[in-house]
Design an enzyme around this catalytic site. Sequence first.
Site, mmCIF file in Angstrom:
data_model
loop_
_atom_site.group_PDB
_atom_site.id
_atom_site.type_symbol
_atom_site.label_atom_id
_atom_site.label_comp_id
_atom_site.label_asym_id
_atom_site.label_seq_id
_atom_site.Cartn_x
_atom_site.Cartn_y
_atom_site.Cartn_z
ATOM 1 N N THR A 1 0.958 -1.047 -0.029
ATOM 2 C CA THR A 1 0.102 0.097 0.067
ATOM 3 C C THR A 1 0.820 1.326 -0.071
ATOM 4 O OG1 THR A 1 -1.796 1.095 1.181
ATOM 5 C CG2 THR A 1 -0.282 0.169 2.689
ATOM 6 N N ASN A 2 0.246 2.351 0.190
ATOM 7 C CA ASN A 2 1.082 3.580 0.371
ATOM 8 C C ASN A 2 0.637 4.399 1.353
ATOM 9 O OD1 ASN A 2 -1.013 5.338 -0.760
ATOM 10 N ND2 ASN A 2 -0.843 3.915 -2.457
#
Length: 400
Positions: free
Chosen positions: A211-212
């Site tokens: 993810t980020n």
Amino acid sequence: MPSPFKGKNIVLGVTGSIACYKAVDLASKMSQAGANVDVVMTESATKFVSPITFRSITHRPVVTDMFDPASELGIHHVAVAERADIVVVAPATADFIAKAANGLADDALGTTILATTAPVLMAPAMDGHMYENVATQENIERLRGRGVSFAGPASGHLASGLSGKGRLLETPELLGHIAMVLGRNGDLAGRSVVVSAGGTQEAIDPVRIITNRSSGKMGYAIAEAARDRGAQVTLVTAPTSLDNPIGVEIRQTASVAEMRDAVLGACAGADVLVMAAAVSDYRPAETASQKIKKDTDNEGLVLQLLKNEDFFPEIPEGVLRVGFAAETESLIPNAQAKLREKDLDLIAANDVNEEGSGFEVETNKVTLIDREGRIEELPLMDKYDVGHRILDRASELLRK
Ligand code: PMT
């Protein structure tokens, strides 16, 4: 555009319920947001909270009695009703709802409700059985039929000691409902706006993801700003820790494939798409069905990643397309390249290295670039205000 409350004349009607203490917080938040809050209390409300409390918070006279010469209504008994942008009754008791349904004007608040031409929003608070009683439900339906909006009640612990439906909504929810009613005739009324938000998640195995750092704050703020201009809003979101905005349809997603499907579905018949989500460029070639165990021979782990296709090209014709470009270098050239490659109408170039801008924070600094090459550099501002500046441009493009 600033807060939806700035400069608005809001009449806050307070009726006699134990939930009166929550109305103090609501009055305080609306005043802090720049609204002129005129509190009108029923006699029973004054048994729960003193008018002085509201006066201290709003710095304005509180109306409690139609016949009190010191009261503002004593001078002109419909003065506050006439200048109101909205009349909010919170908490609204079963008794007051019944009076309003019958058009009674035997006190200052009943008179205000009858005399105003502004939208009226009621937030019920009462015992669960009183709320469910056919008489109360019929009264609510009658008022709805006359254009009165209702917010809540919520379910949970009630003052009676029982649990059920009858709790006054919490302040943030009430503020969302009020903002929505205030903005319902805004420049995006009748328009459908789709917003994406958050950081997508690609599963490596049942416990790990790629993810980020996107918190979703930017996308959620755009969704709220669009709602506050009258749009019908669909928010396609990756997982976040944020509360769902009031009055916005939520489509929950995680992976890029899920977000793609949800965005494309929501775009059918939409006028505007704003893609604020940070969409993963890659996904694991395979998702392990069981948790990947730590290797004992210390050789490390190699993950093969596949590229996720951009789904902007799949957006149906006729939808105004607004993208974001989160960049750490060559901000404007990179954003201009994305605008062309993705065939966007507008892009918000987002320097995520700049202090107070980009991921997780409450503020953002973006430069708006359109197809004609017009470049508008905005200062650092609240994400909600950034949302409005983007929608100002989108609204202008829609009119063209
Ligand atoms: O959520 P916050 O913490 O508030 O942070 C806000 C933000 C920094 C995430 C936001 O302001 C932002 O910049 N979002 C876009 C970030 C990004 O991923 O940009 P990009 O350059 O990778 O993608 C460009 C555009 O294409 C984006 O609108 C993206 O949503 C879209 N895209 C990307 C990949 C893909 N497969 N399909 C897409 O449509």
